[in-house]
Design a protein around this motif. Structure first.
Motif, PDB file in Angstrom:
ATOM      1  N   GLY A 211      -5.252  -0.417  -9.457  1.00 37.49           N
ATOM      2  CA  GLY A 211      -4.694  -1.657  -9.480  1.00 37.49           C
ATOM      3  C   GLY A 211      -4.565  -1.938  -7.756  1.00 37.49           C
ATOM      4  O   GLY A 211      -5.068  -1.182  -6.960  1.00 37.49           O
ATOM      5  N   VAL A 212      -3.637  -2.807  -7.605  1.00 39.03           N
ATOM      6  CA  VAL A 212      -3.268  -3.295  -6.142  1.00 39.03           C
ATOM      7  C   VAL A 212      -1.894  -2.705  -5.815  1.00 39.03           C
ATOM      8  O   VAL A 212      -0.885  -3.092  -6.485  1.00 39.03           O
ATOM      9  CB  VAL A 212      -3.191  -4.839  -5.854  1.00 39.03           C
ATOM     10  CG1 VAL A 212      -2.874  -5.115  -4.324  1.00 39.03           C
ATOM     11  CG2 VAL A 212      -4.804  -5.274  -6.117  1.00 39.03           C
ATOM     12  N   THR A 213      -1.955  -2.197  -4.816  1.00 37.35           N
ATOM     13  CA  THR A 213      -0.439  -1.628  -4.354  1.00 37.35           C
ATOM     14  C   THR A 213      -0.460  -2.100  -2.722  1.00 37.35           C
ATOM     15  O   THR A 213      -1.291  -1.791  -1.868  1.00 37.35           O
ATOM     16  CB  THR A 213      -0.382  -0.068  -4.084  1.00 37.35           C
ATOM     17  OG1 THR A 213      -0.600   0.538  -5.545  1.00 37.35           O
ATOM     18  CG2 THR A 213       0.911   0.518  -3.646  1.00 37.35           C
ATOM     19  N   VAL A 214       0.854  -2.648  -2.260  1.00 34.44           N
ATOM     20  CA  VAL A 214       0.874  -3.173  -1.059  1.00 34.44           C
ATOM     21  C   VAL A 214       2.290  -2.285  -0.476  1.00 34.44           C
ATOM     22  O   VAL A 214       3.347  -2.163  -0.994  1.00 34.44           O
ATOM     23  CB  VAL A 214       1.304  -4.836  -0.874  1.00 34.44           C
ATOM     24  CG1 VAL A 214       1.801  -4.820   0.495  1.00 34.44           C
ATOM     25  CG2 VAL A 214       0.442  -5.632  -1.693  1.00 34.44           C
ATOM     26  N   LEU A 215       1.796  -1.479   0.645  1.00 35.88           N
ATOM     27  CA  LEU A 215       2.847  -0.905   1.292  1.00 35.88           C
ATOM     28  C   LEU A 215       3.556  -1.527   2.545  1.00 35.88           C
ATOM     29  O   LEU A 215       2.562  -2.107   3.184  1.00 35.88           O
ATOM     30  CB  LEU A 215       2.277   0.552   1.808  1.00 35.88           C
ATOM     31  CG  LEU A 215       1.465   1.309   0.662  1.00 35.88           C
ATOM     32  CD1 LEU A 215       0.696   2.619   1.121  1.00 35.88           C
ATOM     33  CD2 LEU A 215       2.657   1.804  -0.403  1.00 35.88           C
ATOM     34  N   THR A 216       4.736  -1.576   2.498  1.00 36.42           N
ATOM     35  CA  THR A 216       5.236  -2.303   3.738  1.00 36.42           C
ATOM     36  C   THR A 216       6.035  -1.113   4.915  1.00 36.42           C
ATOM     37  O   THR A 216       6.320  -1.571   6.105  1.00 36.42           O
ATOM     38  CB  THR A 216       6.287  -3.427   3.326  1.00 36.42           C
ATOM     39  OG1 THR A 216       7.301  -2.427   2.575  1.00 36.42           O
ATOM     40  CG2 THR A 216       5.719  -4.069   2.502  1.00 36.42           C
ATOM     41  N   ARG A 217       6.391   0.062   4.469  1.00 35.36           N
ATOM     42  CA  ARG A 217       7.129   0.733   5.516  1.00 35.36           C
ATOM     43  C   ARG A 217       6.588   2.128   5.022  1.00 35.36           C
ATOM     44  O   ARG A 217       6.345   2.703   4.019  1.00 35.36           O
ATOM     45  CB  ARG A 217       8.422   0.785   5.387  1.00 35.36           C
ATOM     46  CG  ARG A 217       9.022  -0.677   5.961  1.00 35.36           C
ATOM     47  CD  ARG A 217      10.359  -0.726   5.979  1.00 35.36           C
ATOM     48  NE  ARG A 217      11.066  -1.741   6.652  1.00 35.36           N
ATOM     49  CZ  ARG A 217      12.006  -2.159   6.836  1.00 35.36           C
ATOM     50  NH1 ARG A 217      13.081  -1.554   6.318  1.00 35.36           N
ATOM     51  NH2 ARG A 217      12.548  -3.313   7.514  1.00 35.36           N
ATOM     52  N   LEU A 218       6.825   3.133   6.051  1.00 35.24           N
ATOM     53  CA  LEU A 218       6.513   4.389   6.190  1.00 35.24           C
ATOM     54  C   LEU A 218       7.721   5.245   6.794  1.00 35.24           C
ATOM     55  O   LEU A 218       8.244   4.763   8.028  1.00 35.24           O
ATOM     56  CB  LEU A 218       5.390   4.696   6.908  1.00 35.24           C
ATOM     57  CG  LEU A 218       4.778   6.123   7.189  1.00 35.24           C
ATOM     58  CD1 LEU A 218       4.745   7.125   6.078  1.00 35.24           C
ATOM     59  CD2 LEU A 218       3.753   6.035   8.184  1.00 35.24           C
ATOM     60  N   CYS A 219       8.152   6.371   6.199  1.00 36.40           N
ATOM     61  CA  CYS A 219       9.267   6.959   6.960  1.00 36.40           C
ATOM     62  C   CYS A 219       8.883   8.719   6.752  1.00 36.40           C
ATOM     63  O   CYS A 219       8.612   8.901   5.541  1.00 36.40           O
ATOM     64  CB  CYS A 219      10.711   6.824   6.451  1.00 36.40           C
ATOM     65  SG  CYS A 219      11.804   7.229   7.395  1.00 36.40           S
ATOM     66  N   GLY A 220       9.057   9.482   7.417  1.00 39.06           N
ATOM     67  CA  GLY A 220       8.846  10.830   7.370  1.00 39.06           C
ATOM     68  C   GLY A 220      10.068  11.553   7.272  1.00 39.06           C
ATOM     69  O   GLY A 220      11.246  11.314   8.300  1.00 39.06           O
ATOM     70  N   PHE A 221      10.095  12.655   6.844  1.00 40.31           N
ATOM     71  CA  PHE A 221      11.474  13.558   6.743  1.00 40.31           C
ATOM     72  C   PHE A 221      11.011  14.962   6.921  1.00 40.31           C
ATOM     73  O   PHE A 221       9.943  15.213   6.318  1.00 40.31           O
ATOM     74  CB  PHE A 221      12.214  13.303   5.518  1.00 40.31           C
ATOM     75  CG  PHE A 221      12.656  12.053   5.431  1.00 40.31           C
ATOM     76  CD1 PHE A 221      14.009  11.705   5.797  1.00 40.31           C
ATOM     77  CD2 PHE A 221      12.369  11.293   4.499  1.00 40.31           C
ATOM     78  CE1 PHE A 221      14.516  10.379   5.599  1.00 40.31           C
ATOM     79  CE2 PHE A 221      12.372   9.934   4.274  1.00 40.31           C
ATOM     80  CZ  PHE A 221      14.000   9.521   4.759  1.00 40.31           C
ATOM     81  N   ASP A 222      11.594  15.816   7.542  1.00 39.26           N
ATOM     82  CA  ASP A 222      11.237  17.177   7.906  1.00 39.26           C
ATOM     83  C   ASP A 222      11.883  18.108   6.700  1.00 39.26           C
ATOM     84  O   ASP A 222      11.279  19.082   6.242  1.00 39.26           O
ATOM     85  CB  ASP A 222      11.466  17.715   9.209  1.00 39.26           C
ATOM     86  CG  ASP A 222      13.095  17.741   9.494  1.00 39.26           C
ATOM     87  OD1 ASP A 222      13.913  17.298   8.501  1.00 39.26           O
ATOM     88  OD2 ASP A 222      13.364  18.345  10.716  1.00 39.26           O
ATOM     89  N   ASP A 223      12.821  17.534   5.905  1.00 39.52           N
ATOM     90  CA  ASP A 223      13.260  18.199   4.786  1.00 39.52           C
ATOM     91  C   ASP A 223      13.746  17.548   3.634  1.00 39.52           C
ATOM     92  O   ASP A 223      14.202  16.475   3.681  1.00 39.52           O
ATOM     93  CB  ASP A 223      14.658  18.911   5.225  1.00 39.52           C
ATOM     94  CG  ASP A 223      15.505  19.669   4.346  1.00 39.52           C
ATOM     95  OD1 ASP A 223      15.217  19.718   3.254  1.00 39.52           O
ATOM     96  OD2 ASP A 223      16.380  20.352   4.639  1.00 39.52           O
TER      97      ASP A 223
END
Length: 121
Positions: free
Chosen positions: A86-98
């Motif tokens: 299907g269609v997925t719209v991503l708006t933000r990205l965040c990374g965590f080291d833990d």
């Protein structure tokens, strides 16, 4: 308590479109639109979205925020997330080291992805 964004920039507007890997017999495409990164997967199975490259040092878990406000969270062994057909719209990205930080935020009912500035809670 103060919680700050651990990955900058958190929005996807300045990133190239990320196309997920899909099994044979399926197709996937992605483009950056005014709404974010729009990903289209066709077929009967699941595609897999790999972490952004280059991957920042110490980034063990990735949280992608979808347009509807829900989240795609990387599986525990790496930063890969499943993308359904299907269609997925991503708006933000965040990374965590833990990953324990993700669990802490979820249990507290706090959002997993933040704007670049600090937010008091």
């Amino acid at each position: 308590m103060r919680i700050r964004n651990l990955y900058d920039p958190p929005t996807l507007k300045d990133r190239e479109a990320v196309v997920p890997w899909v099994p044979a017999g399926m197709t996937a495409s992605a483009s950056v639109t005014a709404e974010g990164c729009e990903i289209t997967v066709t077929g009967e199975d699941t595609g897999w979205l790999y972490p952004p490259t280059p991957q920042p040092d110490g980034l063990a878990n990735v949280v992608w925020q979808k347009k509807d406000g829900s989240y795609l969270i990387g599986i525990r062994s790496n930063s890969t997330v499943p993308i359904p057909a299907g269609v997925t719209v991503l708006t933000r990205l965040c990374g965590f080291d833990d990953r324990s930080l993700i669990t802490l935020l979820q249990n507290a009912g706090l959002p997993l992805v933040f704007a670049a500035e600090d937010h008091p809670y």
